[in-house]
Design a protein around this motif. Structure first.
Motif, PDB file in Angstrom:
ATOM      1  N   VAL A 162       0.833  -1.202   0.000  1.00 46.32           N
ATOM      2  CA  VAL A 162       0.000   0.000   0.000  1.00 46.32           C
ATOM      3  C   VAL A 162       0.870   1.255   0.000  1.00 46.32           C
ATOM      4  N   LYS A 163       1.922   1.263   0.816  1.00 48.60           N
ATOM      5  CA  LYS A 163       2.805   2.430   0.879  1.00 48.60           C
ATOM      6  C   LYS A 163       3.457   2.701  -0.476  1.00 48.60           C
ATOM      7  N   ILE A 164       3.948   1.637  -1.105  1.00 49.88           N
ATOM      8  CA  ILE A 164       4.608   1.794  -2.410  1.00 49.88           C
ATOM      9  C   ILE A 164       3.596   2.232  -3.460  1.00 49.88           C
ATOM     10  N   THR A 165       2.380   1.668  -3.399  1.00 48.82           N
ATOM     11  CA  THR A 165       1.347   2.018  -4.374  1.00 48.82           C
ATOM     12  C   THR A 165       0.911   3.469  -4.208  1.00 48.82           C
ATOM     13  N   GLU A 166       0.797   3.927  -2.979  1.00 49.14           N
ATOM     14  CA  GLU A 166       0.444   5.331  -2.743  1.00 49.14           C
ATOM     15  C   GLU A 166       1.524   6.265  -3.290  1.00 49.14           C
ATOM     16  N   GLN A 167       2.787   5.874  -3.140  1.00 48.00           N
ATOM     17  CA  GLN A 167       3.892   6.650  -3.723  1.00 48.00           C
ATOM     18  C   GLN A 167       3.797   6.654  -5.248  1.00 48.00           C
ATOM     19  N   ASP A 186       6.138  -0.544 -19.539  1.00 51.49           N
ATOM     20  CA  ASP A 186       7.186   0.119 -18.761  1.00 51.49           C
ATOM     21  C   ASP A 186       6.643   0.579 -17.410  1.00 51.49           C
ATOM     22  N   LEU A 187       5.456   1.160 -17.409  1.00 52.91           N
ATOM     23  CA  LEU A 187       4.862   1.692 -16.184  1.00 52.91           C
ATOM     24  C   LEU A 187       4.663   0.607 -15.132  1.00 52.91           C
ATOM     25  N   PHE A 188       4.048  -0.518 -15.530  1.00 51.68           N
ATOM     26  CA  PHE A 188       3.728  -1.562 -14.567  1.00 51.68           C
ATOM     27  C   PHE A 188       4.921  -2.453 -14.242  1.00 51.68           C
ATOM     28  N   THR A 189       5.911  -2.498 -15.120  1.00 51.16           N
ATOM     29  CA  THR A 189       7.140  -3.219 -14.787  1.00 51.16           C
ATOM     30  C   THR A 189       7.891  -2.486 -13.683  1.00 51.16           C
ATOM     31  N   ARG A 190       7.948  -1.161 -13.781  1.00 51.87           N
ATOM     32  CA  ARG A 190       8.597  -0.366 -12.742  1.00 51.87           C
ATOM     33  C   ARG A 190       7.849  -0.516 -11.403  1.00 51.87           C
ATOM     34  N   TYR A 191       6.539  -0.463 -11.464  1.00 53.27           N
ATOM     35  CA  TYR A 191       5.737  -0.621 -10.250  1.00 53.27           C
ATOM     36  C   TYR A 191       5.979  -1.989  -9.609  1.00 53.27           C
ATOM     37  N   THR A 192       5.899  -3.047 -10.414  1.00 50.29           N
ATOM     38  CA  THR A 192       6.071  -4.404  -9.899  1.00 50.29           C
ATOM     39  C   THR A 192       7.473  -4.613  -9.366  1.00 50.29           C
ATOM     40  N   ASN A 193       8.455  -4.050 -10.042  1.00 50.36           N
ATOM     41  CA  ASN A 193       9.841  -4.157  -9.597  1.00 50.36           C
ATOM     42  C   ASN A 193       9.993  -3.630  -8.174  1.00 50.36           C
ATOM     43  N   LYS A 198      10.810  -4.570  -2.365  1.00 51.52           N
ATOM     44  CA  LYS A 198      10.551  -4.189  -0.969  1.00 51.52           C
ATOM     45  C   LYS A 198       9.928  -5.324  -0.174  1.00 51.52           C
ATOM     46  N   THR A 199       8.891  -5.966  -0.713  1.00 54.49           N
ATOM     47  CA  THR A 199       8.154  -6.971   0.060  1.00 54.49           C
ATOM     48  C   THR A 199       8.887  -8.298   0.171  1.00 54.49           C
ATOM     49  N   ALA A 200       9.629  -8.703  -0.869  1.00 48.65           N
ATOM     50  CA  ALA A 200      10.312 -10.004  -0.846  1.00 48.65           C
ATOM     51  C   ALA A 200      11.757  -9.897  -0.376  1.00 48.65           C
ATOM     52  N   PHE A 201      12.407  -8.748  -0.664  1.00 47.93           N
ATOM     53  CA  PHE A 201      13.832  -8.624  -0.352  1.00 47.93           C
ATOM     54  C   PHE A 201      14.138  -7.482   0.624  1.00 47.93           C
ATOM     55  N   ASP A 202      13.127  -6.648   0.946  1.00 46.72           N
ATOM     56  CA  ASP A 202      13.310  -5.497   1.828  1.00 46.72           C
ATOM     57  C   ASP A 202      14.370  -4.539   1.288  1.00 46.72           C
ATOM     58  N   VAL A 203      14.290  -4.271  -0.016  1.00 46.51           N
ATOM     59  CA  VAL A 203      15.235  -3.376  -0.677  1.00 46.51           C
ATOM     60  C   VAL A 203      14.455  -2.231  -1.325  1.00 46.51           C
ATOM     61  N   GLU A 204      14.869  -1.003  -1.074  1.00 52.96           N
ATOM     62  CA  GLU A 204      14.236   0.165  -1.689  1.00 52.96           C
ATOM     63  C   GLU A 204      14.827   0.389  -3.080  1.00 52.96           C
ATOM     64  N   MET A 205      13.950   0.493  -4.103  1.00 51.87           N
ATOM     65  CA  MET A 205      14.420   0.670  -5.478  1.00 51.87           C
ATOM     66  C   MET A 205      14.118   2.056  -6.038  1.00 51.87           C
ATOM     67  N   ASN A 206      12.879   2.517  -5.838  1.00 49.45           N
ATOM     68  CA  ASN A 206      12.472   3.841  -6.293  1.00 49.45           C
ATOM     69  C   ASN A 206      12.555   4.016  -7.808  1.00 49.45           C
TER      70      ASN A 206
END
Length: 550
Positions: A162-167, A186-193, A198-206
């Motif tokens: 939810v936090k990432i989606t709101e961003q 491109d849009l949804f690949t970036r979102y899914t990435n 974050k959820t599986a690896f706890d890594v911030e990508m932005n």
């Protein structure tokens, strides 16, 4: 000297002739009469290229090829086909027979062709390719990965989503205040990435803010749907030694190596540091250390009709405790790539259909707006999303019309007698393949009337009970089904909820209508890409009036 040259030339010709004849015999003549000798109706196709040769040579999508095979003999419960490489296989048409083979008698078909070629290559070391001597490790990896998507862990994961989606939505708002055309892929690949990282690896990508990084660039390159990549992959399954010698996967392996190194550093840092995140990396490390605990609840939340049933019931084998950091990194890479591809693909098709069907979009927006009003400014929770019935109906219909897995494949690992009410009795031999034409079944008018029409009402509470088991298989069935279907579904629903709350999705001059599939030998993709136009909504207006710009 002339005699010696003649003798050498003669020997060379004999060697070449023997090699050519051996090749023809191995891949053509040896199985030429395989099905006719067994009195099984079959589709021969082309020698070596198999029954789906049109998709192999790039004339049509694999989904269409398998649908064509499915429709060849409509009264048969199974038919004979040849796969790429000439292996005799069976195409299973009957839903009850599918359930019998893949669920009831799954022990005979635990493997697939992807898993039996080479236990030393990259793919065979992942959850999706493990078999043979690696089966113990596979069952452990499957058990551990399923824990990531259990009832008690998904709510915590959803909070991060939810936090990432709101961003993500705030980023879209800043791009423009009027309608803008987006490349959906491109849009949804970036979102899914960013969601997976974050959820599986706890890594911030932005990467949503247009910030490219090594991890995203490697994943994006591997996520490309190109005909040549699919052909290379098929060839590697049938001619692994030749493909390895030619090093045709050199570029892809560099990207995989990049992901492995990136995740390897994360795993190394986590190994000596206690974490309560319970993401995929943490769970695999706990399993390796023999400290994995299962707190699954029996009353799992039903987050969607399309969710696959998890058949894993036993704890992981000891083999998983022998995993190295690189083994764990490989599992993470495989999960990342499969989920990145599936979620972005499904999202592209779903928003394409919403753009072409404004009446369906308006009805869905009305449900979303009602839920949003009830939340009174609070964020949506994991428990609320399953209550949105029309959202689930639209997603289920998307998965039926544009099936993410156009066919399923299994390999027989022990002799099996194939019976259909006593009408036929065929003994499947070891290494025989069985194919399930998922796309063909889901586009069969007998099971889904007017299959070309996008109609979410098929999955209403009144209608979904009449859908026959074995005819709707968007994420597979039985063992080796799509790991993480729960994760994919909740990710897409979260995305749709937030995006439609703020934007009206419309088709643009670049949106293909009707959409034509790209001629690929494996996956499904749009021939001319996915493009949508997003318009800001005005919350004070009706769904139709909210199409105007703010």
């Amino acid at each position: 000297m002339f005699d010696a040259f003649s003798s050498y030339s003669g020997m060379l010709l004999i060697i070449i002739f023997s090699a050519v004849f051996g090749f023809i015999y191995q891949f053509v003549l040896r199985s030429w009469f395989y099905f006719s000798d067994r009195n099984v109706k079959f589709v021969r196709g082309m020698p070596l290229l198999g029954s789906t040769f049109k998709s192999v040579i790039g004339l049509e999508p694999s989904a269409i090829s398998f649908r064509r095979l499915y429709e060849y003999f409509p009264k048969e419960k199974f038919i004979g086909i040849y796969d790429f490489g000439g292996r005799p296989s069976y195409l299973i048409r009957d839903p009850d027979l599918i359930k019998q083979l893949i669920v009831t008698d799954c022990d005979h078909f635990i493997s697939n062709k992807l898993a039996i070629k080479n236990e030393n290559d990259y793919f065979s070391q992942t959850l999706f390719g493990m078999c043979g001597s690696l089966f113990g490790k596979w069952s452990g990896m499957e058990y551990t990965t399923n824990l990531l998507f259990s009832t008690n862990k998904m709510p915590m994961m959803h909070e991060l989503m939810v936090k990432i989606t709101e961003q993500f939505i705030e980023t879209l708002k800043r791009t423009d205040k009027i309608a803008k055309i987006f490349d959906s892929r491109d849009l949804f690949t970036r979102y899914t990435n960013d969601i997976i990282a974050k959820t599986a690896f706890d890594v911030e990508m932005n990467s949503l803010n247009g910030i490219d990084n090594e991890f995203y660039n490697a994943g994006s390159a591997l996520n490309e749907c190109r005909y040549v990549d699919g052909l290379k992959f098929l060839a590697s399954l049938n001619f692994p030694s030749i493909i390895k010698t030619l090093d045709v996967f050199g570029a892809k392996e560099k990207h995989i190596s990049t992901l492995r190194k990136f995740l390897g550093k994360t795993i190394e840092a986590r190994t000596n540091k206690k974490s309560d995140r319970n993401n995929l990396i943490d769970l695999l490390i706990q399993a390796r250390n023999g400290k994995l605990e299962c707190n699954n609840s029996d009353d799992k939340i039903d987050i969607g009709f399309a969710t696959t049933v998890e058949l894993t019931t036993s704890k992981p084998k000891d083999e998983i405790q022998e995993c190295t950091d690189d083994d764990i990194a490989l599992q993470c890479v495989a999960f990342y790539l499969s989920t990145l591809s599936s979620v972005s693909q499904i999202a592209c098709f779903m928003f394409h259909e919403l753009a072409l069907n404004p009446d369906i979009q308006d009805k869905l927006y009305a449900e979303i707006n009602s839920v949003k009003n009830d939340l009174n400014g609070s964020s949506i929770t994991y428990e609320i999303i399953p209550k949105m019935k029309y959202l689930d109906m639209v997603l289920c219909e998307t998965l039926r019309r544009w099936c993410p897995i156009p066919f399923l494949e299994r390999t027989c690992i022990s002799p099996y007698v194939l019976e259909t009410n006593g009408e036929k009795c065929i003994e499947l031999q070891i290494d025989n393949g069985i194919f399930i034409p998922t796309y063909g079944l889901q586009m069969d008018e007998k099971y889904f009337p007017k299959p070309m029409k996008f109609n979410p009402e098929r999955f209403s509470e009144e209608n979904k009970g009449s859908i026959q088991t074995g005819t709707y298989l968007p994420f597979g069935i039985g063992t080796r089904n799509s790991i993480g279907s729960r994760f994919m579904i909740i990710t897409i629903k979260t995305l749709v909820f937030h995006l439609l709350s703020e934007f009206y999705v419309d088709k643009s001059y670049k949106t293909p209508d009707p959409l034509k599939l790209k001629a690929l030998p494996l996956l499904m993709d749009a021939e001319k890409g996915f493009f949508i136009e997003l318009r800001r909504r005005n919350p004070d207006r009706t769904p139709y009036e909210s199409q105007v710009f703010t």
